[in-house]
Write an enzyme that holds these catalytic residues in place. Sequence first.
Site, PDB file in Angstrom:
ATOM      1  N   PRO A  51       2.445   6.584   1.267  1.00 16.94           N
ATOM      2  CA  PRO A  51       2.166   5.145   1.343  1.00 16.94           C
ATOM      3  C   PRO A  51       1.520   4.822   2.694  1.00 16.94           C
ATOM      4  O   PRO A  51       1.941   5.365   3.720  1.00 16.94           O
ATOM      5  CB  PRO A  51       3.559   4.506   1.267  1.00 16.94           C
ATOM      6  CG  PRO A  51       4.485   5.575   0.843  1.00 16.94           C
ATOM      7  CD  PRO A  51       3.869   6.873   1.236  1.00 16.94           C
ATOM      8  N   HIS A  52       0.494   3.990   2.664  1.00 14.28           N
ATOM      9  CA  HIS A  52      -0.149   3.643   3.931  1.00 14.28           C
ATOM     10  C   HIS A  52      -0.590   2.197   3.911  1.00 14.28           C
ATOM     11  O   HIS A  52      -0.788   1.602   2.855  1.00 14.28           O
ATOM     12  CB  HIS A  52      -1.327   4.568   4.213  1.00 14.28           C
ATOM     13  CG  HIS A  52      -2.274   4.740   3.063  1.00 14.28           C
ATOM     14  ND1 HIS A  52      -2.050   5.665   2.055  1.00 14.28           N
ATOM     15  CD2 HIS A  52      -3.416   4.100   2.734  1.00 14.28           C
ATOM     16  CE1 HIS A  52      -3.039   5.597   1.175  1.00 14.28           C
ATOM     17  NE2 HIS A  52      -3.882   4.641   1.557  1.00 14.28           N
ATOM     18  N   GLY A  53      -0.727   1.631   5.107  1.00 18.33           N
ATOM     19  CA  GLY A  53      -1.129   0.237   5.167  1.00 18.33           C
ATOM     20  C   GLY A  53      -1.660  -0.106   6.543  1.00 18.33           C
ATOM     21  O   GLY A  53      -1.418   0.612   7.517  1.00 18.33           O
TER      22      GLY A  53
END
Lengths: 475, 161
Positions: free
Chosen positions: B66-68
């Site tokens: 997951p990345h943001g």
Amino acid sequence: MKIIILGAGQVGSSVAENLVSEANDITVVDTDPHLLQLMQNRLDLRAVVGNAASPSIMRQAGADDADLLIAVTQSDQTNLCACRIARSLFNLPTRIARLRSADYVEYPELLDDNNFAVDFSICPEQIVTEYIRKLIEFPTALQVLEFADGMLSLIAVRAVAGGPLVGHPLADLRRHIPNVDARIAAIYRGEKPIIPSGETVIQSGDEVFCLAATRHIRQVMRELRKLENPIRRIMIAGGGNIGYRLARSIEERYEVKVLERDNRRTDFLALNLTKTLVLQGDATDEELLESENIEDMDMFLSLTNDEEDNIMAASLAKRMGARRTLALINRKSYVDLVQGGPIDIAISPAQASIGTLLAHVRRGDVAAVHSLRRGAAEALELVAHGDRATSKIVGRKIEEIELPRGVTIGAVVRETGQHRLIHRENTPVMIPEREVIIAHHDTVIESEDHVIVFCVSKKQVAKVEKLFQVGFGFF
Amino acid sequence: MNLIAQLLPSSNVVVDLEASSKKRVFEQAGLLFENNQGIARSTVFDSLFARERLGSTGLGQGIAIPHGRIKGLKDAVGGFFRLESPVQFDAPDGKPVSLMFVLLVPEQANEHHLQLLSELAQMFSDREFRESLLKAADADEIHSMFANWGSDAPDQLSAAL
């Protein structure tokens, strides 16, 4: 996705029905164990009996792990309270509430994160009212649906001999109305969908779905059947929530009569409607219809809570000479039985309003979902994100996109880069200008485009969503 | 040292996290970045969830990255979580996820951040690496595995890019 639905009534159960098939983990909460049992008999879901707006019941329903709360009980207060609890105690990321009273909607600050913490609110009665209002405006259409805040419309029309395009190949449309860009998204001949091409010849009786900028749809409809005289006189059977809302919104423009059985309700209607003629009586009463000159009515709308009554009243009205009849019918089998026969248009309130809800539930950035042909087909407005590397859509010509069979891209709504100044509550705001681009094989999709996609079968929807999802490398 | 080792402090490695859902893991990730890097937990949570809505960051084989983007963040930072029991993640192969690398980058994501992602993907595509992550005794051992990755095979990195 883990989803909690509060309320097992008509809205709650049709939402559940639509989501259960999509590999979601669903829990429904209601105070009525009987309603829950009925749902469980049909659908694979978990049920919790209790007050939806209490922390312990919410925890029991799995709020700690849930991704989405859909609060659609009959009570606005319960729905609001549940959203607040879900936000404060469970940090539940997305919260949707059904709000029937227009009161709350007029104060958007009440719904923000500091107050009731509602991400999206929906009012099914208002959606159905709007839906019917459109059909009064375009009386020859079977369905009129809007995308991109009303800039673009999708209409379903039954082709009738005499329309200039009927009996001609679609390619002629351009010649007939050269200054209008429109797209025939699908044609149904009987139950069979036909994927349209330039050579497809439209036959009388075909159900044709066309997309065009909203300001052009009248011209496009005129190609498919002779335009009828506009609607002037309307009779509404049933002054309930929907009947009342509708009468109020159209009474300035049309001559409206409302028939209502309950005399306390007629008092309320008479008090709150200014131009509408309110009559007490039963809409299935032949003598009453006759004395109210049913044969002069351009449109008869059967909007009571009882679908059997609606079918009877509308059939009767049609036989007695009402020009066009419309009835609210929930049961799909009934719709198939009467639509196109004694009743011109059957509307399922649940089908009509569910799209707005589904848009928030779907994966990816979905701006609007409209259910077509009683739930068999679907039209979606999806927002494209990313670039050629991270998206399967962006940076490609439509002919290069690998669309599943039976899926067409009908149009694109794009920001032009220009801005327009408008006044919202006396405060000037700049809003981006947008343009409608009707899709052609060489139209290139850009990031942030709103893309209108037509699926002839609901089975294709999951594939379309996948197609629009961004790849792993998207930030 | 490889690119990933530079953005993974040893305190950002968590083993055998008990979490029953994606939502719980993201909450725990928020908490970790708040405590260790001073990024508000709700910012982390919202960013990860918003990205996930547009398409799953599950890679398959029980792995997710997951990345943001985080407003105001100066340098990219990562956190690694090994879960006690796997959670559903809508991964392409439908398998639940038990190893998760959370990557936060500044608002203006650039080429460098894409490189980080592809290096991570490269690391996790190595079956031996995955298996040893699952078997490792504690967080320190996992941290040194990240730090030493690629040192014995210098070609791996260039192959990934």
